[in-house]
Structure formats: C-alpha cells, structure tokens
Design a protein around this motif. Structure first.
Motif, mmCIF file in Angstrom:
data_model
loop_
_atom_site.group_PDB
_atom_site.id
_atom_site.type_symbol
_atom_site.label_atom_id
_atom_site.label_comp_id
_atom_site.label_asym_id
_atom_site.label_seq_id
_atom_site.Cartn_x
_atom_site.Cartn_y
_atom_site.Cartn_z
ATOM 1 N N UNK A 210 31.564 33.023 38.306
ATOM 2 C CA UNK A 210 31.339 34.193 39.632
ATOM 3 C C UNK A 210 29.653 34.400 39.249
ATOM 4 N N UNK A 211 29.306 34.091 38.127
ATOM 5 C CA UNK A 211 27.915 34.631 37.708
ATOM 6 C C UNK A 211 27.087 33.387 37.459
ATOM 7 N N UNK A 212 25.829 33.317 37.860
ATOM 8 C CA UNK A 212 24.966 32.002 37.580
ATOM 9 C C UNK A 212 24.656 31.718 36.091
ATOM 10 N N UNK A 213 24.550 32.999 35.093
ATOM 11 C CA UNK A 213 24.270 32.385 33.833
ATOM 12 C C UNK A 213 24.832 33.488 33.119
ATOM 13 N N UNK A 214 25.842 33.169 31.913
ATOM 14 C CA UNK A 214 26.594 34.224 31.250
ATOM 15 C C UNK A 214 26.592 33.585 29.706
ATOM 16 N N UNK A 215 26.625 34.735 28.786
ATOM 17 C CA UNK A 215 26.854 34.441 27.352
ATOM 18 C C UNK A 215 28.226 35.215 27.110
ATOM 19 N N UNK A 249 40.231 30.432 22.832
ATOM 20 C CA UNK A 249 38.933 30.901 23.431
ATOM 21 C C UNK A 249 37.823 30.162 23.342
ATOM 22 N N UNK A 250 37.496 29.316 21.988
ATOM 23 C CA UNK A 250 36.356 28.741 21.899
ATOM 24 C C UNK A 250 36.374 27.849 23.032
ATOM 25 N N UNK A 251 37.381 26.930 23.295
ATOM 26 C CA UNK A 251 37.437 25.954 24.473
ATOM 27 C C UNK A 251 37.196 26.636 25.649
ATOM 28 N N UNK A 252 37.831 27.796 26.101
ATOM 29 C CA UNK A 252 37.754 28.290 27.249
ATOM 30 C C UNK A 252 36.023 28.534 27.568
ATOM 31 N N UNK A 253 35.448 29.416 26.620
ATOM 32 C CA UNK A 253 34.283 29.841 26.641
ATOM 33 C C UNK A 253 33.209 28.803 26.545
ATOM 34 N N UNK A 254 33.514 27.778 25.862
ATOM 35 C CA UNK A 254 32.564 26.610 25.855
ATOM 36 C C UNK A 254 32.311 25.987 27.267
ATOM 37 N N UNK A 255 33.385 25.955 27.691
ATOM 38 C CA UNK A 255 33.289 25.224 29.183
ATOM 39 C C UNK A 255 32.859 26.279 30.335
ATOM 40 N N UNK A 256 32.885 27.449 30.050
ATOM 41 C CA UNK A 256 32.588 28.391 31.199
ATOM 42 C C UNK A 256 31.273 29.323 30.853
ATOM 43 N N UNK A 257 31.027 29.629 29.697
ATOM 44 C CA UNK A 257 29.884 30.531 29.391
ATOM 45 C C UNK A 257 28.732 29.476 29.334
ATOM 46 N N UNK A 258 27.727 29.569 30.323
ATOM 47 C CA UNK A 258 26.609 28.731 30.301
ATOM 48 C C UNK A 258 25.740 28.860 29.206
ATOM 49 N N UNK A 259 25.664 29.880 28.442
ATOM 50 C CA UNK A 259 24.828 30.221 27.302
ATOM 51 C C UNK A 259 25.456 30.480 26.227
ATOM 52 N N UNK A 260 26.913 29.856 26.110
ATOM 53 C CA UNK A 260 27.172 29.928 24.459
ATOM 54 C C UNK A 260 28.188 31.186 24.463
ATOM 55 N N UNK A 261 28.549 31.318 23.175
ATOM 56 C CA UNK A 261 29.530 32.188 22.743
ATOM 57 C C UNK A 261 29.499 32.726 21.293
#
Length: 374
Positions: A210-215, A249-261
């Motif tokens: 829902x946001x254009x860029x996220x970490x 968590x790593x798999x989910x955030x890798x796919x959805x957080x545009x700027x990493x985790x």
C-alpha cells in the motif's frame, strides 16, 4: 563482525547512533561524545567489506519518544521536548560528512517516534524539513534514500499516510522511504486472538504493497507461543520454531519491502534478538542467488517490473494492519550496535535499493492522490 556478516550472505548494515556521537551531549544530557571517529570507522569497515550502510539517527536531541529506544525514558515527554532544529543540523552534518561515501545508501532521520504524543501532521512537518536538511548536506535523491519511520497504528496511521501522499504529490519527498518495524513478541501478537505469528507477519508484509517504497528497518525472530510463552532455544523444537519464523519473515519481507529488511540486532543476549546466534542456524540471507541477493527483479524481468508498478492498482482505501509494532521495550534496544540486512542489488538494472531512483515520481504520484480513507 563485518567479515562474518558478509560471509553469512548479507549486503547491508543499519548503524544506529545517538545525536551525541555527532555533537556531544547538549542541554545537560548525560551522554559522552562527540565520537564521530567511531562512526567513521564503522562506515569505513563496512565499505571495505562491500556492505551498504544505512545511518540511523536512533536517538534525537530531546528524544523522539517517551520510550527508551531513543536513549532515554520519560513519562512526561512531549513533542516540544524533541529539539528538532538541533536534529536538522545534525542530519545536515552527517549528510555533508558522508556524501562522498558511495556505499552509504541511506540516512534515517529518527527511530520509532511516539505514537500517542505526536500528531501525524506535526511529524510530517519534521520529515519534510529533515529531507531538506539531508539534501542540503549534499546527498542526492538518486544516490541516498532518506528513511522516515511510520510507527503509528490504527487511525493515526491512516492520517499519517494521507499526509505522506500529499507531500509526495507536492514533490517534497523525492528519494524517501517509509520504515516499518513489525514485531510479534508481546500480548499484541497473541496467537489465540490474532492467529499464528507467521500469518501475522505475512499480513504485515502484504500491507507494504500500500506504500510506494518501504524498508523493514527492524524485525526479529522473537515471539510468544500459542500458549503465551516466550520463544526458547533450549530444545530442538524451540530452535526449529525460531528458525521457521525467521524464514517466513525473511521470505515475506524480501518479496514486499522494496528497499530491503534489517534484523535487530546482530548480537544480543535475549532469545530471538541476535542474528549472529548459533540457534538461528539458517537460512541466512534470502533469497539466495549465486550472483547476489534480493535480485528477483533482475531474474524475473518484466514480470517483476510489472508487479512493482502494479502496486499502483492496489486499493488506497485499505488500512495497513496495525500489526504489533509494540510500544513495549523490545530486547535491549538502545542507540548502539548494528543490524544486518539486505538491500536490493546495486546493479543499475535493479529498480530497488536504498539508492533506488525514487526521484522517478511516476511510481510515487500514482499513490499520492489524497483520499479521505487512504
């Protein structure tokens, strides 16, 4: 530590520091500084090992919250106690000092600002000024991201995100990224009422669309079991649960957080909070590729590009789940240490990294039209 971080497959570190590292303590604060030479060394070592760096002003002058992660704890804290003009000067100094360090890919302006004592419109005002301060210090939007936390939950989060979109539409936030800290370690993540923590984490990750860029600036494997008991590493079953939750968590955030985790923290004595810990025996950095990490955009070509741009079509009326970015103390968090994480590949063909071309406002403006329920 940096050598081990690289050997484990990570490509970035988030380095938290308190304002007193830059200027020394002010206004009678009980801190020791300045100590910029220590921050210089950390940045230098990261560069020598090929790591990107996110510099995190974790403790602002006067504090950005009433809670102790900012370096202090005060029940009487209010927004006016945050010495924001001083913070802007510090951000400008940091930007000017590291603007030519090509591996410094992000500057975070604060950490977990108060949810209950800062109005979203006031926080947005500070964020606009902070972005301007970093840019005035010489860090360009196509080279360095300015990271701004979204720590609100519920209605306040909706109000904040509307204000964020309006500032994006006004061209005030080029090269900026929203920071989220999904945690699942206390009663707010009760599995009886909220479902399995793995499912909760996936929902939090899905909401990043829902946001254009996220970490994801912080996350951990710590959680409470279905019985309300804290996680443990003394039994094979306990270790397996920790590793499974980490993997999810790593798999989910890798796919959805545009700027990493980034994992909080690299070293910590509390169970579930140390990425270096032996009980977290894998997997390490995900997704694993022979030639890099988080490079699915390059591997999948047009499909991934379309998925990224396809975020434009997600409904703006949805509310991001409040998750359980708890106001409780998590682990031994303070203004020190370092975190390990993944940013997307720095290759020019990859559209996502902390140095992503956020100045390409087409992606931003598609999300920026104000909406009363956005």
């Amino acid at each position: 530590d940096f050598a081990e971080i690289v050997a484990r497959g990570f490509n970035a570190v988030r380095i938290p520091f308190g304002y007193w590292i830059v200027t020394g303590a002010t206004a009678g604060d009980p801190y020791v500084g300045p100590s910029m030479e220590l921050l210089d060394k950390a940045v230098q070592w990261a560069g020598q090992h090929g790591l990107q760096v996110l510099l995190d002003l974790h403790g602002n002058p006067g504090g950005e919250t009433e809670d102790k992660p900012c370096g202090r704890s005060s029940e009487s804290w209010c927004f006016e106690d945050w010495r924001r003009d001083e913070a802007l000067e510090i951000l400008s100094v940091v930007a000017e000092r590291y603007k030519d360090e090509t591996h410094v890919a992000g500057v975070q302006v604060c950490n977990e600002p108060s949810r209950s004592r800062i109005e979203p419109v006031d926080l947005m005002g500070h964020y606009r000024a902070a972005v301007a301060a970093v840019r005035a210090g010489g860090m360009r939007p196509d080279m360095v991201a300015v990271v701004c936390p979204c720590h609100y939950i519920g209605l306040e989060r909706r109000v904040f995100l509307n204000a964020w979109r309006e500032s994006v539409a006004a061209g005030e936030l080029d090269g900026t990224v929203l920071d989220f800290h999904p945690y699942f370690f206390d009663s707010s993540a009760n599995e009886v009422t909220q479902g399995l923590v793995s499912d909760q984490a996936r929902r939090e990750a899905d909401a990043l669309d829902l946001v254009p860029a996220a970490v994801v600036g912080e996350f951990a494997a710590a959680f409470h079991s279905f019985k309300g008991e804290p996680c443990e590493d003394k039994t094979p079953q306990g270790r397996a649960l920790l590793n499974e939750f980490l993997r999810v968590q790593q798999e989910a955030y890798s796919l959805k957080a545009t700027h990493g985790h980034f994992y909080w923290n690299w070293t910590d004595s509390a169970i579930g909070w140390s990425r270096q810990a032996a009980y977290l025996d894998g997997p390490d950095a995900l997704p694993l590729e022979e030639d890099g990490f988080l490079s699915q955009a390059e591997e999948e070509g047009e499909e991934e590009g379309e998925a990224a741009d396809g975020r434009d079509g997600h409904g703006e009326e949805e509310e991001m789940p409040s998750g359980d970015e708890s106001e409780s103390e998590h682990s031994s968090e303070s203004c020190g240490g370092s975190e390990v994480g993944l940013m997307d590949s720095m290759e020019a063909t990859s559209p996502y990294s902390l140095r992503n071309k956020a100045a390409d406002r087409s992606r931003w403006l598609s999300k920026a039209s104000p909406h009363s329920d956005g």
